[in-house]
Design an enzyme around this catalytic site. Structure first.
Site, PDB file in Angstrom:
ATOM      1  N   ALA A 345      44.396  45.221 -34.137  1.00  0.00           N
ATOM      2  CA  ALA A 345      45.243  45.305 -36.382  1.00  0.00           C
ATOM      3  C   ALA A 345      45.715  46.872 -35.734  1.00  0.00           C
ATOM      4  O   ALA A 345      45.303  47.660 -35.060  1.00  0.00           O
ATOM      5  CB  ALA A 345      43.893  44.798 -36.916  1.00  0.00           C
ATOM      6  N   MET A 346      46.372  46.445 -37.455  1.00  0.00           N
ATOM      7  CA  MET A 346      46.845  48.217 -37.215  1.00  0.00           C
ATOM      8  C   MET A 346      46.824  48.414 -38.975  1.00  0.00           C
ATOM      9  O   MET A 346      47.324  47.744 -40.059  1.00  0.00           O
ATOM     10  CB  MET A 346      48.303  48.326 -36.785  1.00  0.00           C
ATOM     11  N   ASN A 348      48.596  49.946 -41.338  1.00  0.00           N
ATOM     12  CA  ASN A 348      49.368  49.889 -42.098  1.00  0.00           C
ATOM     13  C   ASN A 348      49.281  50.372 -43.808  1.00  0.00           C
ATOM     14  O   ASN A 348      48.523  49.125 -43.792  1.00  0.00           O
ATOM     15  CB  ASN A 348      50.723  48.734 -41.841  1.00  0.00           C
ATOM     16  N   GLU A 381      39.831  48.582 -40.739  1.00  0.00           N
ATOM     17  CA  GLU A 381      41.242  48.336 -41.042  1.00  0.00           C
ATOM     18  C   GLU A 381      41.472  49.136 -42.699  1.00  0.00           C
ATOM     19  O   GLU A 381      42.219  49.952 -42.928  1.00  0.00           O
ATOM     20  CB  GLU A 381      41.915  47.751 -40.887  1.00  0.00           C
ATOM     21  N   HIS A 384      39.890  52.123 -42.687  1.00  0.00           N
ATOM     22  CA  HIS A 384      41.193  53.189 -43.067  1.00  0.00           C
ATOM     23  C   HIS A 384      41.605  53.586 -44.042  1.00  0.00           C
ATOM     24  O   HIS A 384      43.281  54.544 -44.105  1.00  0.00           O
ATOM     25  CB  HIS A 384      42.411  52.593 -41.736  1.00  0.00           C
ATOM     26  N   GLU A 403      39.208  57.215 -35.811  1.00  0.00           N
ATOM     27  CA  GLU A 403      39.113  56.259 -35.154  1.00  0.00           C
ATOM     28  C   GLU A 403      37.343  55.691 -34.838  1.00  0.00           C
ATOM     29  O   GLU A 403      36.736  54.997 -34.916  1.00  0.00           O
ATOM     30  CB  GLU A 403      39.629  55.495 -33.806  1.00  0.00           C
TER      31      GLU A 403
HETATM   32  N1  BES Z   1      44.794  51.764 -35.352  1.00  0.00           N
HETATM   33  C1  BES Z   1      44.453  51.262 -34.486  1.00  0.00           C
HETATM   34  C2  BES Z   1      45.802  50.681 -34.134  1.00  0.00           C
HETATM   35  C3  BES Z   1      46.563  50.875 -32.797  1.00  0.00           C
HETATM   36  C4  BES Z   1      45.326  51.478 -31.679  1.00  0.00           C
HETATM   37  C5  BES Z   1      47.428  51.534 -32.641  1.00  0.00           C
HETATM   38  C6  BES Z   1      46.215  51.706 -30.071  1.00  0.00           C
HETATM   39  C7  BES Z   1      48.860  51.628 -32.033  1.00  0.00           C
HETATM   40  C8  BES Z   1      47.081  51.940 -30.771  1.00  0.00           C
HETATM   41  C9  BES Z   1      43.726  50.268 -35.446  1.00  0.00           C
HETATM   42  O1  BES Z   1      42.861  50.926 -36.335  1.00  0.00           O
HETATM   43  C10 BES Z   1      42.332  49.735 -34.337  1.00  0.00           C
HETATM   44  O2  BES Z   1      41.324  50.702 -33.939  1.00  0.00           O
HETATM   45  N2  BES Z   1      42.708  48.157 -33.699  1.00  0.00           N
HETATM   46  C11 BES Z   1      41.086  47.932 -33.717  1.00  0.00           C
HETATM   47  C12 BES Z   1      40.597  46.840 -33.914  1.00  0.00           C
HETATM   48  C13 BES Z   1      38.850  47.847 -34.268  1.00  0.00           C
HETATM   49  C14 BES Z   1      38.692  46.795 -35.160  1.00  0.00           C
HETATM   50  C15 BES Z   1      38.584  48.610 -33.282  1.00  0.00           C
HETATM   51  C16 BES Z   1      42.399  47.023 -31.946  1.00  0.00           C
HETATM   52  O3  BES Z   1      43.685  46.753 -32.365  1.00  0.00           O
HETATM   53  O4  BES Z   1      41.701  46.825 -31.344  1.00  0.00           O
HETATM   54 ZN    ZN Z   2      41.655  51.781 -36.340  1.00  0.00          ZN
END
Ligand code: BES
Ligand code: ZN
Length: 960
Positions: A345-346, A348, A381, A384, A403
């Protein structure tokens, strides 16, 4: 990070059954591998788009540096984009548009560097951009423009100088490919009612905004964005802010819709998002009028698959508003599920994007594990939206803060939405222990990197590591526990207020937490927040704290998995930490101490022979614990006699510490193995999962050796009571228990019982699957148990079962169900089926690009699939590097998965050879993962040499 895999872990155990054919297959396939490899080598040398990194530049030109100069700052952008959702005559999909940016000059310069990658920019009088002055300022003429591809800049040299304090307008017209590469502005495809549908969507983090429009693409370069999207009639356009105007217009003779969005708040480029689709949504508005919408494919929304996400979004937003003591900063919150999405997920800002499995829940077919995944991802998310989006790290070297923080508070938000789940306890499985496993290697690195160490897009991608996420989460949890949650939250809220709409570095957070400490009478820390925390974030690794209950001596030592490992990396703190230790005694007396030096006597820890000491109570600290043998013995007998005296997370931690201390040759392996004996009484999920992971390691090491039989027999004995317990309480497996984590334990019971051959287990799973095969409209298998049942049945079956599974996979309309089938298909023991399946991962029509790496991972966790997957990966390395090599998690995870079973000198030499063979192509964002693999394999080889015999003996004697 990557917690989405965990349901399949139960299955992984189930898949580990030895077969003699494996050997034959290995031999046959190494022939194929060698042939493929030479073919690829030829392909590579002939290639015109050589990915060979340029030899390090000695050039000092500003355009050869990856970081922007500090001469200009952006104020706002006007971006108009028009994605074409039909293929053009050249067989490609494109988008066109224009982008203007107003920036202010901070230091005199005659050079504009702006990020632009893979964009075709229109020429104006021979130059790629137009420059004008703002408010009567005259702009210098453009001398020349060019693309600096390595550093991804559009370089604009000027005839004259830009003046400090003056603002300018830079305008470009652009055209880019709307590729299916999951990066920048890209396209995603899916079938609905027999019709192929195409959507346009964006993923900018970390360095892909420049692939959609020219921009100052660094997180600290915040600006306001005025976004307009042009799209086909009948489609909807979304972006970060609310739409203010939607009108139908004619452009170049085509009737289209133009959607104009409100100007955004000041924000970073990596958080910009666009979407054009014919998706639909469900919505709700909260008390303050914030509009919450869940978007997805029409069918999925009509099926009610968005309902769960909608139900938990508001409570989670409300929780964070209270927790941060700051209102949600925007007027709407859109969340959207996408058929093709690289990460989970992202965040944005205002338009959060998800993989379908991370947002859509179907009560009829999704498991409770799928539901938990949704709650934690949504919570992560949404966390964030403040931490990361409202306040952003200045540069990617501090990504851990962003993160790690979200990975910690996701448990708090999810706990608020689902208070009966006890989800906060799970941080020890999904973050703490996960971080320990890489942070105990000499190839680990400090959480915080120096700014100058992180420059290229690959280096930035590598920051999205287990260390950033999971160690970040674990040390922040430790911090919040020793400060206490209210003090932590107070400091946090002041920090957010001070840096709102701006950016910060980690020490700014320490400052604010320290202020909160200073304002709290009665809270005494031995040192400042800076002094305590810098030891955890500026040096890699963590300590093992050893308690000698005979003397009360407490000491610490850097914990390393490999006995004789040499640590090259110097630490200004000498690998010593200030360790907050909560502990208890058998008589339930609890206490807290700070270990501030290498070793110290703490009198209360000296206990009589009838007492025991348990340290790291509730596992609030990021360290392992060892004891004198007498205390270990007493803890073991406590587990056997009445394990509930020891808190559930500590039971799991005792297991995990013991196994890892044994792997590091600090304690005897038989002592570690004995921690699993009490499991016959254990009914809780967290200790079972911890045990399973550690035993899984044994399956990996001994899967092809004589230890395997004895290991199986022992485990069978251990799991039998659990299997019978669930059989009884679930009326012979016809219902599932009501407790959330009890449902997870039930899955463990079934999968372990079947894989170790507990009588009656395989008969059950086989018959359920057979019934489904006989009438595929009726699937009676409970969603929680499907992963295990599908895997077992496909493992026991042949082509017929596999093909049925494949058919069901292709038909699945719920993403969570598709994943269960996709992972189960990797369980077959038939080599040709596995090889064909591996081939499918290179064909996006069969396996979506977003799923290829995890599919290879599933195949790799099957003992017969493992050598096939390794050969396949090496043979096609160039392809995988090209498609996934710079992505964030995918490539490092793939390398980690594919090497996870290595434990022999021969495999180590193969690994080193692989490193040599592909040095020229490089390892992109998998560089660290490869280093870790080499180190882990080396450690395993050494450990095996000394421990195989005692392990065999122990399992043999215990299984009799
Ligand atoms: N910002 C990240 C997504 C991301 C990661 C975008 C690497 C670009 C490069 C997002 O907040 C995230 O951490 N997503 C995790 C899920 C989360 C619940 C740990 C993912 O994508 O696994
Ligand atoms: Zn994240």
């Amino acid at each position: 990070m990557g917690k989405g895999y965990y349901i399949s872990k139960h299955m992984a155990t189930a898949a580990m059954v030895l077969a003699a054919i494996a050997l034959v297959t290995i031999i046959a396939l190494s022939v194929v591998y060698n042939r493929e490899k030479s073919r690829n080598a030829a392909k590579f040398t002939n290639s015109t788009t050589s990915p060979v990194p340029p030899t390090p530049k000695t050039s000092n030109e500003p355009w050869d540096k990856y970081r922007l100069p500090d001469t200009l700052t952006p104020q706002y952008y006007n971006v108009t984009l028009w994605p074409r959702l039909v293929m053009n005559a050249n067989g490609t999909y494109i988008f066109t548009g224009n982008s203007g940016v107003m920036f202010t000059c901070v230091k005199t310069t005659d050079l504009i560097l702006i990020h632009s990658n893979k964009l075709n920019l229109t020429l104006f009088k021979g130059h790629h951009a137009k420059l004008t002055g703002v408010s009567g300022v005259t702009a210098p003429a453009i001398k020349t423009t060019w693309f600096q591809t390595e550093t991804q800049y559009l370089v604009i040299q000027l005839e004259g100088k830009l003046k400090p304090g003056k603002s300018y307008w830079l305008y470009t017209e652009l055209r880019g490919e709307l590729a299916d590469d999951l990066k920048g502005f890209y396209r995603s495809e899916y079938m609905e009612d027999g019709e192929k549908k195409i959507i346009a969507i964006s993923q900018m983090q970390a360095t892909y905004a420049r692939k959609a429009f020219p921009c100052f693409d660094e997180p600290g370069m915040k600006a306001v964005f005025h976004i307009t999207l042009i799209h086909d009639l009948g489609t909807t356009a979304l972006s970060n802010s609310q739409e203010i105007k939607t009108e139908n217009v004619q452009i170049d003779g085509t009737a289209v819709t133009r959607t104009i969005f409100e100007p955004t708040k000041r924000m970073s480029t990596y958080l910009v998002a666009f979407l054009v689709s014919d998706f639909t949504y469900i919505s709700a508005a909260d008390d303050k009028g914030v509009l919450v919408r869940i978007w997805a494919r029409r069918k999925a929304i009509e099926d009610g698959q968005g309902d769960y996400a909608l139900r938990i979004t508001q409570p989670i937003l409300e929780f964070f508003e209270k927790y941060y003591n700051t209102s949600y900063p925007l007027s709407k919150s859109d969340q959207i599920a996408l058929p093709d999405f690289e990460s989970g997920a992202m965040e944005n800002w205002g338009l959060v994007t998800y993989r379908e499995t991370a947002l859509l829940y179907d009560p009829k077919t999704s498991a409770n594990g799928n539901k938990q995944r949704i709650a934690t991802v949504v919570s992560h998310e949404l966390a964030h939206m403040w931490f990361g989006n409202l306040v952003t790290v200045k540069w990617w070297n501090d990504l851990w803060l962003n993160e790690g923080f979200a990975s910690y508070v996701e448990y708090l938000g999810a706990d608020h939405a689902e208070p009966t789940w006890n989800i906060k306890d799970q941080i020890i499985l999904y973050d703490l222990q996960r971080a320990f496993s890489v942070d105990s290697l000499t190839s680990s690195h400090p959480l915080s990197r120096k700014e100058e160490e992180v420059n290229t897009p690959s280096e930035i991608s590598e920051m999205f590591s287990t260390i950033s996420y999971s160690k970040g989460a674990a040390v922040l949890k430790m911090l919040s526990e020793f400060l206490t949650e209210p003090v932590f939250a107070k400091g946090l809220s002041n920090y957010l207020n001070q840096f709102a709409f701006g950016s910060s570095v980690y020490s700014d957070l320490w400052d604010h937490l320290q202020k909160a400490v200073d304002q709290t009478p009665g809270l005494k820390l031995p040192y400042s927040v800076h002094e305590i925390m810098n030891r955890w974030i500026l040096q890699m690794g963590f300590p093992v704290v050893t308690i000698d209950t005979r003397t009360g001596n407490v000491s610490q030592k850097h914990f390393l998995l490999e006995k004789d490992a040499v640590v090259d990396r110097k630490s200004e703190f000498n690998y010593e930490w200030f360790v907050p230790i909560k502990w208890m005694k058998r008589d339930q007396v609890q206490d807290q101490l700070w270990l501030l030096q290498k070793s110290a006597i703490h009198k209360p820890m000296k206990v009589s022979k009838s007492e025991w000491v348990l340290a790291n109570l509730h596992v609030s600290g990021y360290f392992r614990v060892n004891y004198d043998l007498g205390n270990w013995e007493r803890l073991l007998s406590q587990l056997e006699s009445n394990h509930q005296v020891i808190p559930v997370v500590n039971r799991a931690q005792i297991l995990d510490d013991a196994f890892n201390l044994a792997r590091a040759s600090i304690i005897n392996i038989t002592l570690a193995l004995r921690t699993t004996k009490y499991l016959t009484h254990e009914r809780e999920y967290i200790p079972w999962e911890a045990a399973l992971r550690n035993l899984n390691y044994f399956f990996q090491l001994f899967g092809r050796s004589e230890v395997y039989g004895a290991l199986q027999a022992y485990l069978k004995k251990q799991v039998k009571p659990l299997f019978e317990h669930f059989g009884t309480i679930s009326s012979n497996w016809t219902t599932v228990p009501s407790g959330h984590t009890d449902q997870f334990t039930q899955i463990i019971a079934l999968s372990l019982a079947c894989s170790t051959g507990v009588e009656g287990c395989r008969e059950l799973t086989k018959s359920w699957f057979k019934r489904w095969m006989q009438n595929h409209h009726v699937n009676v298998i409970h969603p929680n148990l499907r992963s295990t049942v599908y895997c077992d049945a496909i493992a026991a079956g042949g082509a017929e079962e596999w093909n049925f599974g494949w058919q069901m996979f292709q038909k699945a309309t719920v993403a969570a169900e598709a994943v269960k089938l996709r992972s189960a298909l990797a369980c077959t023991k038939v080599p040709w089926l596995l090889n064909r399946y591996l081939q499918y991962t290179m064909n996006p029509e069969k396996i979506r690009k977003q799923d290829a790496a995890s599919t290879i991972g599933y195949i790799n966790s099957n003992i017969i699939g493992q050598p096939l997957a390794w050969d396949f990966f090496r043979a096609n390395y160039f392809y995988f590097f090209k498609v996934y090599g710079t992505g964030s998690f995918t490539f490092s995870r793939l390398i980690g998965d594919i090497t996870s079973r290595f434990s022999t000198p021969f495999e180590l030499s193969q690994l080193k050879q692989f490193k040599k063979d592909n040095a020229e192509i490089g390892f992109g964002s998998g560089t660290q993962a490869l280093q870790q693999a080499i180190e882990k394999t080396t450690a395993k080889i050494k450990w095996l040499a000394e421990n195989k015999e005692p392990v065999l003996q122990w399992f043999t004697s215990e299984s009799e």
